[in-house]
Design a protein around this motif. Sequence first.
Motif, PDB file in Angstrom:
ATOM      1  N   PHE A   1      -4.270   5.843   5.442  1.00  7.81           N
ATOM      2  CA  PHE A   1      -5.424   5.055   4.697  1.00  7.81           C
ATOM      3  C   PHE A   1      -6.746   5.575   5.282  1.00  7.81           C
ATOM      4  N   VAL A   2      -6.887   5.623   6.593  1.00 14.01           N
ATOM      5  CA  VAL A   2      -7.962   5.995   7.220  1.00 14.01           C
ATOM      6  C   VAL A   2      -8.414   7.322   7.005  1.00 14.01           C
ATOM      7  N   LEU A   3      -7.304   8.449   6.897  1.00  9.49           N
ATOM      8  CA  LEU A   3      -7.686   9.625   6.722  1.00  9.49           C
ATOM      9  C   LEU A   3      -7.930  10.092   5.289  1.00  9.49           C
ATOM     10  N   SER A   4      -7.507   9.315   4.497  1.00 11.34           N
ATOM     11  CA  SER A   4      -7.694   9.339   2.954  1.00 11.34           C
ATOM     12  C   SER A   4      -9.300   9.106   2.710  1.00 11.34           C
ATOM     13  N   MET A   5      -9.590   7.948   3.565  1.00 13.10           N
ATOM     14  CA  MET A   5     -11.161   7.646   3.111  1.00 13.10           C
ATOM     15  C   MET A   5     -12.153   8.561   4.088  1.00 13.10           C
ATOM     16  N   MET A   6     -11.514   9.281   5.039  1.00 13.15           N
ATOM     17  CA  MET A   6     -12.239  10.184   5.546  1.00 13.15           C
ATOM     18  C   MET A   6     -12.665  11.634   4.902  1.00 13.15           C
TER      19      MET A   6
ATOM     20  N   MET B   1     -11.504   6.197  -4.874  1.00 12.48           N
ATOM     21  CA  MET B   1     -12.327   7.160  -4.142  1.00 12.48           C
ATOM     22  C   MET B   1     -11.603   8.404  -3.960  1.00 12.48           C
ATOM     23  N   LEU B   2     -10.248   8.488  -3.975  1.00 11.74           N
ATOM     24  CA  LEU B   2      -9.724  10.136  -4.050  1.00 11.74           C
ATOM     25  C   LEU B   2     -10.197  10.549  -5.444  1.00 11.74           C
ATOM     26  N   LEU B   3      -9.983  10.148  -6.376  1.00 14.65           N
ATOM     27  CA  LEU B   3     -10.089  10.648  -7.609  1.00 14.65           C
ATOM     28  C   LEU B   3     -11.764  11.045  -7.872  1.00 14.65           C
ATOM     29  N   LEU B   4     -12.568  10.161  -7.140  1.00 16.95           N
ATOM     30  CA  LEU B   4     -14.033  10.476  -7.077  1.00 16.95           C
ATOM     31  C   LEU B   4     -14.437  11.628  -6.101  1.00 16.95           C
ATOM     32  N   ILE B   5     -13.763  11.913  -5.230  1.00 16.89           N
ATOM     33  CA  ILE B   5     -13.737  12.960  -4.453  1.00 16.89           C
ATOM     34  C   ILE B   5     -13.324  14.371  -4.910  1.00 16.89           C
ATOM     35  N   LEU B   6     -12.113  13.975  -5.443  1.00 16.65           N
ATOM     36  CA  LEU B   6     -11.426  15.163  -6.247  1.00 16.65           C
ATOM     37  C   LEU B   6     -12.043  15.636  -7.557  1.00 16.65           C
ATOM     38  N   LEU B   7     -12.858  15.141  -7.996  1.00 15.57           N
ATOM     39  CA  LEU B   7     -13.728  15.439  -9.312  1.00 15.57           C
ATOM     40  C   LEU B   7     -15.155  16.309  -8.716  1.00 15.57           C
ATOM     41  N   GLY B   8     -15.500  15.311  -7.497  1.00 11.14           N
ATOM     42  CA  GLY B   8     -16.790  16.201  -6.986  1.00 11.14           C
ATOM     43  C   GLY B   8     -16.492  17.224  -6.327  1.00 11.14           C
ATOM     44  N   VAL B   9     -15.290  17.615  -5.823  1.00  7.48           N
ATOM     45  CA  VAL B   9     -15.071  18.889  -5.269  1.00  7.48           C
ATOM     46  C   VAL B   9     -14.700  19.966  -6.172  1.00  7.48           C
ATOM     47  N   MET B  10     -13.747  19.623  -7.089  1.00  6.49           N
ATOM     48  CA  MET B  10     -13.329  20.780  -8.117  1.00  6.49           C
ATOM     49  C   MET B  10     -13.702  20.621  -9.201  1.00  6.49           C
TER      50      MET B  10
ATOM     51  N   GLY C   1       0.894  -1.157   0.081  1.00  5.47           N
ATOM     52  CA  GLY C   1      -0.009  -0.040   0.208  1.00  5.47           C
ATOM     53  C   GLY C   1       0.804   1.208  -0.041  1.00  5.47           C
ATOM     54  N   SER C   2       1.807   1.348   0.758  1.00  4.80           N
ATOM     55  CA  SER C   2       2.599   2.486   0.887  1.00  4.80           C
ATOM     56  C   SER C   2       3.530   2.423  -0.596  1.00  4.80           C
ATOM     57  N   VAL C   3       3.896   1.344  -1.057  1.00  2.96           N
ATOM     58  CA  VAL C   3       4.735   1.775  -2.305  1.00  2.96           C
ATOM     59  C   VAL C   3       3.998   1.906  -3.458  1.00  2.96           C
ATOM     60  N   LEU C   4       2.823   1.788  -3.591  1.00  2.00           N
ATOM     61  CA  LEU C   4       1.991   2.098  -4.671  1.00  2.00           C
ATOM     62  C   LEU C   4       0.901   3.310  -4.427  1.00  2.00           C
ATOM     63  N   MET C   5       0.548   3.651  -3.312  1.00  2.00           N
ATOM     64  CA  MET C   5      -0.525   4.545  -3.285  1.00  2.00           C
ATOM     65  C   MET C   5      -0.101   5.994  -2.646  1.00  2.00           C
ATOM     66  N   THR C   6       1.363   6.065  -1.876  1.00  2.00           N
ATOM     67  CA  THR C   6       1.600   7.147  -1.482  1.00  2.00           C
ATOM     68  C   THR C   6       1.980   8.194  -2.588  1.00  2.00           C
TER      69      THR C   6
ATOM     70  N   SER D   1       1.706  15.234   7.415  1.00  2.00           N
ATOM     71  CA  SER D   1       2.561  14.695   8.605  1.00  2.00           C
ATOM     72  C   SER D   1       2.398  13.113   8.622  1.00  2.00           C
ATOM     73  N   LEU D   2       1.236  12.596   8.125  1.00  2.00           N
ATOM     74  CA  LEU D   2       1.088  11.115   8.091  1.00  2.00           C
ATOM     75  C   LEU D   2       1.436  10.580   6.645  1.00  2.00           C
ATOM     76  N   TRP D   3       1.376  11.488   5.558  1.00  2.00           N
ATOM     77  CA  TRP D   3       2.001  11.065   4.223  1.00  2.00           C
ATOM     78  C   TRP D   3       3.293  10.882   3.981  1.00  2.00           C
ATOM     79  N   PHE D   4       4.030  11.942   4.564  1.00  2.00           N
ATOM     80  CA  PHE D   4       5.446  11.754   4.258  1.00  2.00           C
ATOM     81  C   PHE D   4       6.085  10.781   4.909  1.00  2.00           C
ATOM     82  N   PRO D   5       6.040  10.241   6.054  1.00  2.00           N
ATOM     83  CA  PRO D   5       6.584   9.048   6.609  1.00  2.00           C
ATOM     84  C   PRO D   5       6.267   7.844   5.729  1.00  2.00           C
ATOM     85  N   ALA D   6       4.889   7.685   5.374  1.00  2.00           N
ATOM     86  CA  ALA D   6       4.568   6.586   4.452  1.00  2.00           C
ATOM     87  C   ALA D   6       5.315   6.624   3.053  1.00  2.00           C
TER      88      ALA D   6
END
Length: 452
Positions: free
Chosen positions: A153-158, A230-239, A17-22, A273-278
């Motif tokens: 991951f949890v914050l991304s889904m929130m 889901m991130l792309l779905l949120i991005l398109l729905g907001v912007m 997950g870290s290797v592919l998503m971050t 602060s959560l993304w950078f270490p991952a």
Amino acid sequence: MIHKQVINHRQTAWLVGSVLMTAMMISSLHKIVAISKMDAWFSQILPVGYAIVVAFVLAELSRAYPGKNLFEILFIVCGKWIGGFINLILLGYIWIILTLDIKGASEFFRQTLLPRTPVEIILIVFVLLMMYYGRTSLEVAARVNEIYFPAYFVLSMMLYFLLGNEYNVERLEPILSTDLEKIFASNLLPIGIYGDILLFGAFLHASTHPRLFFAAMKHGIIIVGFTVSMLLLILLGVMGFTIASRLNFPIFILVQQIHVTDFLDRIEIILFSLWFPAFTIKVIVAYLAFLVCLGSFGGQQHYNAFNLPSGWFLVVTSMLAFPRVYDFDTFLSYTLPVIVLVIQIPLLLFLYIHARMNRTMDTQVSIPKGTKLYRFYRFMVWMGGIALGGCLVTLVAGDLFVDKSVFAGFFTAGLYLVFFFIALIASYGEMQALNHGKQKLGQGKRAGTFRQ
């Protein structure tokens, strides 16, 4: 030492997950949006399928050549000279991954958080951090990743709930109005990032149970595919697709739109602060794979002998590579997928044939047929495969046969997400069943029986 690294199934899934998503935060998501517009969130199903195939081949190699990593296997299969030549190609490929990550992260920091800091200073500090972890092993990175990736991951889904006041469903309409050819093209772009799954070939020796290793990688891959969708779905729905396609770092700008209260309007700092270490763990995995590949040429058991020269080599080459963000985006979006397909497909096909010829029965993780656990495991495998196939069928059928009404579009989109979520749950169930079977098998060996 290389051959004393062991990571469990949960750590493997979260490392994938870290290797592919971050890397998605600094990747060219805006290129995907520019191609398929409001249907960009359908762009993950083919890359997920490709990464699962790569993970399957790596698991077969682990089964056929236990205790060996990908580079050692190439020397065994191809001999000293041809195997060395192929390993040099893989070394160059890993160098490309590292250069993209280091330079991309440095530019991201300079443009978003540290505008007055020279990019060279950011780059050197980042590489020094990599060199520090280069003295350790994958186990250390896996343990650190267990802290940060679940929270990220949890914050991304929130984000969907945090951006509820900014979200407008009308920005997604009409769903599936983009040509199927453009949606297919948008599915090709992420293959460059999903191809990073090959990095785990450097750590096949850390896997003691090939089937569980594959299930864990599969679960991690589907986590990435579902979350990015889901991130792309949120991005398109907001912007909307027009704005999102013009932003260099769309996810970072998206998080800046969160305004929970008047005094809590800098949520992007928390996410960062959560993304950078991952993300750092992602780069460390690539760097360790680079060192392992170098060590395979000299038969080095202590691969950190190459740590210092490799780190400074990456500093110099990263400074010279991609002088503009545009160059970085173009290479990542259009050139890297071609490199991945040209290098990986022939190599994996060749190695898979040899792995099948040398394959032995996997007795380390076996669930006796007829048990409840075995039936549950087979059900999860079939349900996951059918769900992923259902995503693809839904997408094609929705484009070809469903009318372009609002109701039909939302029905197709909802069915696609439901299938993707079912695949995620099934992959988790498959992984847990195999892990439970491994534990039962260990208890059975001590007690002389296996009961379930």
